[in-house]
Design a protein around this motif. Structure first.
Motif, PDB file in Angstrom:
ATOM      1  N   GLN A 135       0.817  -1.166   0.021  1.00 43.22           N
ATOM      2  CA  GLN A 135      -0.081   0.097   0.195  1.00 43.22           C
ATOM      3  C   GLN A 135       1.125   1.263   0.095  1.00 43.22           C
ATOM      4  OE1 GLN A 135       0.739  -1.990   2.635  1.00 43.22           O
ATOM      5  NE2 GLN A 135       1.059  -0.678   4.318  1.00 43.22           N
ATOM      6  N   ILE A 136       2.258   1.276  -0.063  1.00 45.18           N
ATOM      7  CA  ILE A 136       2.912   2.318   0.151  1.00 45.18           C
ATOM      8  C   ILE A 136       3.798   2.409  -1.322  1.00 45.18           C
ATOM      9  CG2 ILE A 136       3.256   2.611   2.626  1.00 45.18           C
ATOM     10  CD1 ILE A 136       5.991   1.575   2.564  1.00 45.18           C
ATOM     11  N   ASP A 137       4.227   3.518  -1.825  1.00 45.79           N
ATOM     12  CA  ASP A 137       4.847   3.698  -2.880  1.00 45.79           C
ATOM     13  C   ASP A 137       6.634   3.273  -2.993  1.00 45.79           C
ATOM     14  OD1 ASP A 137       5.394   5.948  -1.209  1.00 45.79           O
ATOM     15  OD2 ASP A 137       5.372   7.497  -2.982  1.00 45.79           O
ATOM     16  N   THR A 138       6.902   3.364  -1.705  1.00 41.64           N
ATOM     17  CA  THR A 138       8.365   3.149  -1.918  1.00 41.64           C
ATOM     18  C   THR A 138       9.214   2.091  -2.662  1.00 41.64           C
ATOM     19  OG1 THR A 138       8.416   4.005   0.444  1.00 41.64           O
ATOM     20  CG2 THR A 138      10.424   2.994  -0.387  1.00 41.64           C
ATOM     21  N   GLY A 139       8.500   0.939  -2.347  1.00 43.38           N
ATOM     22  CA  GLY A 139       9.159  -0.122  -3.197  1.00 43.38           C
ATOM     23  C   GLY A 139       8.944  -0.026  -4.609  1.00 43.38           C
ATOM     24  N   TYR A 140       7.822   0.226  -4.966  1.00 48.33           N
ATOM     25  CA  TYR A 140       7.389   0.366  -6.514  1.00 48.33           C
ATOM     26  C   TYR A 140       8.368   1.570  -7.050  1.00 48.33           C
ATOM     27  CZ  TYR A 140       3.204  -2.076  -5.048  1.00 48.33           C
ATOM     28  OH  TYR A 140       2.392  -2.962  -4.772  1.00 48.33           O
ATOM     29  N   LEU A 141       8.440   2.636  -6.379  1.00 48.44           N
ATOM     30  CA  LEU A 141       9.555   3.621  -7.073  1.00 48.44           C
ATOM     31  C   LEU A 141      10.919   3.096  -7.023  1.00 48.44           C
ATOM     32  CD1 LEU A 141      10.379   6.445  -7.483  1.00 48.44           C
ATOM     33  CD2 LEU A 141      10.633   6.931  -4.923  1.00 48.44           C
ATOM     34  N   ASN A 142      11.338   2.498  -5.992  1.00 48.14           N
ATOM     35  CA  ASN A 142      12.716   2.180  -6.113  1.00 48.14           C
ATOM     36  C   ASN A 142      12.766   1.064  -7.205  1.00 48.14           C
ATOM     37  OD1 ASN A 142      13.674   3.775  -4.100  1.00 48.14           O
ATOM     38  ND2 ASN A 142      13.193   2.435  -2.542  1.00 48.14           N
TER      39      ASN A 142
ATOM     40  N   HIS B 115      14.770  -0.573 -12.843  1.00 44.77           N
ATOM     41  CA  HIS B 115      14.569  -0.963 -13.955  1.00 44.77           C
ATOM     42  C   HIS B 115      15.174   0.188 -14.924  1.00 44.77           C
ATOM     43  CE1 HIS B 115      13.143  -4.817 -13.297  1.00 44.77           C
ATOM     44  NE2 HIS B 115      12.066  -4.363 -12.483  1.00 44.77           N
ATOM     45  N   GLU B 116      14.797   1.443 -14.464  1.00 42.39           N
ATOM     46  CA  GLU B 116      15.293   2.377 -15.455  1.00 42.39           C
ATOM     47  C   GLU B 116      16.789   2.263 -15.651  1.00 42.39           C
ATOM     48  OE1 GLU B 116      15.433   7.410 -15.336  1.00 42.39           O
ATOM     49  OE2 GLU B 116      14.389   6.277 -13.627  1.00 42.39           O
ATOM     50  N   LEU B 117      17.449   2.189 -14.552  1.00 40.91           N
ATOM     51  CA  LEU B 117      18.829   2.061 -14.513  1.00 40.91           C
ATOM     52  C   LEU B 117      19.567   0.837 -15.407  1.00 40.91           C
ATOM     53  CD1 LEU B 117      20.029   2.585 -10.753  1.00 40.91           C
ATOM     54  CD2 LEU B 117      20.382   4.252 -12.811  1.00 40.91           C
ATOM     55  N   LYS B 118      18.788  -0.178 -15.240  1.00 35.81           N
ATOM     56  CA  LYS B 118      19.077  -1.503 -16.030  1.00 35.81           C
ATOM     57  C   LYS B 118      18.679  -1.403 -17.523  1.00 35.81           C
ATOM     58  CE  LYS B 118      17.491  -5.438 -14.373  1.00 35.81           C
ATOM     59  NZ  LYS B 118      16.917  -6.335 -13.680  1.00 35.81           N
TER      60      LYS B 118
ATOM     61  N   ASP C  60      15.354  -0.885 -18.750  1.00 39.01           N
ATOM     62  CA  ASP C  60      14.504  -1.576 -19.118  1.00 39.01           C
ATOM     63  C   ASP C  60      12.874  -0.771 -18.701  1.00 39.01           C
ATOM     64  OD1 ASP C  60      12.161  -3.282 -19.545  1.00 39.01           O
ATOM     65  OD2 ASP C  60      13.075  -4.886 -18.452  1.00 39.01           O
ATOM     66  N   PRO C  61      12.869   0.295 -19.807  1.00 39.57           N
ATOM     67  CA  PRO C  61      12.184   1.452 -19.751  1.00 39.57           C
ATOM     68  C   PRO C  61      10.486   0.687 -19.555  1.00 39.57           C
ATOM     69  CG  PRO C  61      12.714   1.447 -22.053  1.00 39.57           C
ATOM     70  CD  PRO C  61      13.565   0.377 -21.276  1.00 39.57           C
ATOM     71  N   SER C  62      10.048  -0.342 -19.982  1.00 37.34           N
ATOM     72  CA  SER C  62       8.841  -1.019 -20.061  1.00 37.34           C
ATOM     73  C   SER C  62       8.413  -1.141 -18.711  1.00 37.34           C
ATOM     74  CB  SER C  62       8.573  -1.962 -20.962  1.00 37.34           C
ATOM     75  OG  SER C  62       9.146  -3.061 -20.724  1.00 37.34           O
ATOM     76  N   LYS C  63       9.382  -2.007 -18.181  1.00 33.19           N
ATOM     77  CA  LYS C  63       9.364  -2.476 -16.546  1.00 33.19           C
ATOM     78  C   LYS C  63       9.140  -1.204 -15.595  1.00 33.19           C
ATOM     79  CE  LYS C  63      10.638  -7.373 -16.728  1.00 33.19           C
ATOM     80  NZ  LYS C  63      11.654  -8.180 -16.333  1.00 33.19           N
ATOM     81  N   ALA C  64      10.160  -0.319 -15.951  1.00 35.75           N
ATOM     82  CA  ALA C  64      10.316   0.973 -15.025  1.00 35.75           C
ATOM     83  C   ALA C  64       9.048   1.737 -15.074  1.00 35.75           C
ATOM     84  CB  ALA C  64      11.574   1.875 -15.730  1.00 35.75           C
ATOM     85  N   LEU C  65       8.178   1.880 -16.221  1.00 36.26           N
ATOM     86  CA  LEU C  65       7.296   2.729 -16.588  1.00 36.26           C
ATOM     87  C   LEU C  65       6.026   2.068 -15.619  1.00 36.26           C
ATOM     88  CD1 LEU C  65       5.933   4.648 -18.473  1.00 36.26           C
ATOM     89  CD2 LEU C  65       5.143   3.007 -20.029  1.00 36.26           C
TER      90      LEU C  65
END
Length: 135
Positions: free
Chosen positions: A79-86, A91-94, A96-101
């Protein structure tokens, strides 16, 4: 009950606050990882330790261990955003923009005021558009 409270105090105060977070802030990520792991041995569901553990692994370029840690954050606190954000940033760093998105959008759906998620989402969308040849 007293024994459980004592374990929680040792896990959070000694290994998390005075150990892991302190080492993380000083850039001593391997030592921070050891302390966060000790925290989790004593308090397996302690979400902040998983979050810092993931950040430490990501900084050391161990993206697999970082992803696993952030997935634990999501499992334990969906229910909190932290895990999804990180996980989105990872995925952005890796590259993989589709997963990051997906993960960044989920973070924003949970917390529409998250400026960091907005910034990273904009960057991922820009990368995706460039790859597709859009202006």
């Amino acid at each position: 009950e007293i024994k459980r409270f004592d374990q929680w105090q040792r896990a959070t105060r000694i290994h998390y606050s005075l150990g892991g977070v302190m080492f993380f802030q000083k850039g001593r990520y391997r030592e921070a990882i050891r302390e966060f792991q000790k925290t989790l041995e004593l308090q397996p569901g302690f979400v902040p330790a998983y979050n810092y553990l993931g950040k430490s692994y990501a900084i050391l370029n161990d993206f697999g261990a970082a992803a696993e840690s952030f997935q634990w954050v999501i499992r334990l606190a969906p229910q909190i955003d932290t895990g999804y954000l990180n996980l989105g940033i990872l995925h952005e760093l890796k590259g993989d923009p589709s997963k990051a998105l997906f993960f960044l959008q989920k973070a924003l759906s949970l917390n529409p005021r998250n400026e960091k998620a907005k910034k990273h989402l904009e960057a991922v969308i820009s990368i995706t558009e460039q790859r597709q040849g859009q202006p």
